[in-house]
Design an enzyme around this catalytic site. Structure first.
Site, PDB file in Angstrom:
ATOM      1  N   HIS A  73       0.811  -1.227   0.000  1.00  0.00           N
ATOM      2  CA  HIS A  73       0.000   0.000   0.000  1.00  0.00           C
ATOM      3  C   HIS A  73       0.839   1.271   0.000  1.00  0.00           C
ATOM      4  O   HIS A  73       0.380   2.311   0.475  1.00  0.00           O
ATOM      5  CB  HIS A  73      -0.978  -0.010   1.187  1.00  0.00           C
ATOM      6  CG  HIS A  73      -0.308   0.000   2.540  1.00  0.00           C
ATOM      7  ND1 HIS A  73      -0.843  -0.659   3.624  1.00  0.00           N
ATOM      8  CD2 HIS A  73       0.837   0.581   2.985  1.00  0.00           C
ATOM      9  CE1 HIS A  73      -0.057  -0.470   4.670  1.00  0.00           C
ATOM     10  NE2 HIS A  73       0.963   0.292   4.319  1.00  0.00           N
ATOM     11  N   HIS A 112      -2.992   3.835   9.775  1.00  0.00           N
ATOM     12  CA  HIS A 112      -1.686   4.288  10.271  1.00  0.00           C
ATOM     13  C   HIS A 112      -1.876   5.448  11.240  1.00  0.00           C
ATOM     14  O   HIS A 112      -1.485   6.581  10.952  1.00  0.00           O
ATOM     15  CB  HIS A 112      -0.796   4.721   9.114  1.00  0.00           C
ATOM     16  CG  HIS A 112      -0.499   3.636   8.112  1.00  0.00           C
ATOM     17  ND1 HIS A 112      -1.411   3.195   7.172  1.00  0.00           N
ATOM     18  CD2 HIS A 112       0.621   2.899   7.906  1.00  0.00           C
ATOM     19  CE1 HIS A 112      -0.864   2.234   6.436  1.00  0.00           C
ATOM     20  NE2 HIS A 112       0.363   2.041   6.863  1.00  0.00           N
ATOM     21  N   HIS A 123       9.816  -3.780   4.210  1.00  0.00           N
ATOM     22  CA  HIS A 123      10.246  -2.394   4.402  1.00  0.00           C
ATOM     23  C   HIS A 123      10.333  -2.077   5.883  1.00  0.00           C
ATOM     24  O   HIS A 123       9.624  -2.642   6.703  1.00  0.00           O
ATOM     25  CB  HIS A 123       9.349  -1.384   3.678  1.00  0.00           C
ATOM     26  CG  HIS A 123       7.906  -1.293   4.112  1.00  0.00           C
ATOM     27  ND1 HIS A 123       7.023  -2.340   4.064  1.00  0.00           N
ATOM     28  CD2 HIS A 123       7.171  -0.228   4.564  1.00  0.00           C
ATOM     29  CE1 HIS A 123       5.815  -1.942   4.452  1.00  0.00           C
ATOM     30  NE2 HIS A 123       5.873  -0.657   4.778  1.00  0.00           N
ATOM     31  N   GLU A 158       3.443  -5.968   8.138  1.00  0.00           N
ATOM     32  CA  GLU A 158       2.088  -5.755   7.587  1.00  0.00           C
ATOM     33  C   GLU A 158       1.622  -6.945   6.746  1.00  0.00           C
ATOM     34  O   GLU A 158       0.418  -7.142   6.571  1.00  0.00           O
ATOM     35  CB  GLU A 158       2.067  -4.507   6.695  1.00  0.00           C
ATOM     36  CG  GLU A 158       2.196  -3.198   7.440  1.00  0.00           C
ATOM     37  CD  GLU A 158       2.399  -2.001   6.494  1.00  0.00           C
ATOM     38  OE1 GLU A 158       2.235  -0.868   6.963  1.00  0.00           O
ATOM     39  OE2 GLU A 158       2.745  -2.183   5.297  1.00  0.00           O
TER      40      GLU A 158
HETATM   41  C1  DHB Z   1       5.937   3.910   3.282  1.00  0.00           C
HETATM   42  C2  DHB Z   1       5.393   2.630   3.283  1.00  0.00           C
HETATM   43  C3  DHB Z   1       4.297   2.336   4.081  1.00  0.00           C
HETATM   44  O1  DHB Z   1       3.754   1.089   4.161  1.00  0.00           O
HETATM   45  C4  DHB Z   1       3.725   3.309   4.850  1.00  0.00           C
HETATM   46  O2  DHB Z   1       2.617   3.001   5.532  1.00  0.00           O
HETATM   47  C5  DHB Z   1       4.248   4.590   4.869  1.00  0.00           C
HETATM   48  C6  DHB Z   1       5.368   4.882   4.084  1.00  0.00           C
HETATM   49  C7  DHB Z   1       7.089   4.252   2.420  1.00  0.00           C
HETATM   50  O3  DHB Z   1       7.520   3.408   1.631  1.00  0.00           O
HETATM   51  O4  DHB Z   1       7.575   5.363   2.456  1.00  0.00           O
HETATM   52 FE    FE Z   2       2.060   0.995   5.899  1.00  0.00          FE
END
Ligand code: DHB
Ligand code: FE
Length: 280
Positions: A12, A59, A193, A240
């Protein structure tokens, strides 16, 4: 009776939403990612779901430390995009399906999944980016949407196994709905990530792809992976990915992979996209 016609898994990444909103999808950085979405959009146009149940995480937009449900279902008529700091995304309002949502709530709670019922909620990039991935830039979203929000922000999130079992209960709920409608289930977030701390920028391409292999062919094993392993291998926000397991649990054990796509980087994130269908 209602039928589950597809399972979609997608990251996302908020920058994907920004690329759509600022007309950057054809720029060299973004084009390969948006090209990778085309087969999913084409197939969903053929499958024409009436309702998408989007399993996503908020979030700290609608829910913050004042109130954090582990699982929450949007039972309202409409959900507006949340202002995450740059104004709400200029995407259509999300129209709910209160009748199906309440049917799912009843089925899940009587099946011992005590989901929180939320009539009034805004939705952040966790929900609107997956809709942009699946449907592009329509004037109105082409189907009703039931948000199913999972806490993966404040420790402890639910286990992968709990998510897989929620998916199985969700399938039972949908398949006991008496209207002849077509339903798609989205599992969203991930893949690898980490946004903060010394390991910010972590991407683990090899682990992500092994996880996807297992997710497709032996989800029960993938559901048993510990939070500690996920955080170590795919990062604190990579966790996630447990939300994808709700989608997987809602499908049959034996599935057909209609589309699988993986790309690094998308902002700080590994971007993963999957369209699964039950084998006929
Ligand atoms: C990023 C990725 C995410 O899943 C999120 O919720 C906020 C930022 C990112 O890649 O910057
Ligand atoms: Fe996220």
């Amino acid at each position: 009776m209602a039928e589950i016609v597809a399972g979609v898994g997608t990251s996302h990444v908020p920058a994907i939403g920004a690329a759509v909103d600022h007309k950057k999808t054809q720029e060299p950085y973004w084009k390969p990612i948006f090209d990778g979405m085309v087969p999913v959009r084409v197939r969903l146009e053929q499958l024409k779901p009436d309702v998408c149940i989007v399993v996503y995480n908020d979030h700290a937009s609608r829910f913050d430390l004042g109130l954090i449900p582990t699982f929450a279902i949007g039972t309202g008529e409409q959900f507006l995009p949340h202002d995450e700091g740059y104004g709400p995304r200029p995407v259509p309002a999300v129209n709910g399906d209160p009748e199906l949502a309440w049917h799912i709530v009843q089925s899940l709670v009587l099946d011992e999944f005590d989901v929180t019922m939320v009539d009034s909620m805004t939705v952040d990039h966790g929900l609107t980016v997956p809709l942009s991935v699946a449907f592009g830039e329509p004037q109105e979203w082409p189907c009703r949407v039931i948000p199913l929000c999972v806490n993966v922000i404040q420790y402890p999130p639910p286990t992968g196994n709990r998510c897989l079992n929620l998916g199985k209960a969700l399938r039972k709920a949908v398949e006991s709905y008496p209207k002849d409608i077509r339903v798609a289930i989205f599992g969203t977030g991930g893949l690898s990530h980490q946004l903060q701390g010394e390991r910010a920028g972590l991407i683990n391409r090899e682990y992500d792809n092994r996880w996807l292999d297992g997710f497709i062919s032996h989800p029960g094993d993938v559901a048993r992976i510990s939070h500690a392993e996920l955080i170590r291998e795919v990062g604190s926000e990579g966790l996630e990915c447990v939300m994808w397991l709700v989608m997987r649990g809602a499908l049959h054990d034996d599935v057909q992979v209609t589309h699988r796509f993986y790309h690094v980087p998308a902002s700080n994130t590994a971007y993963g996209l999957l369209l699964l269908e039950n084998k006929k």
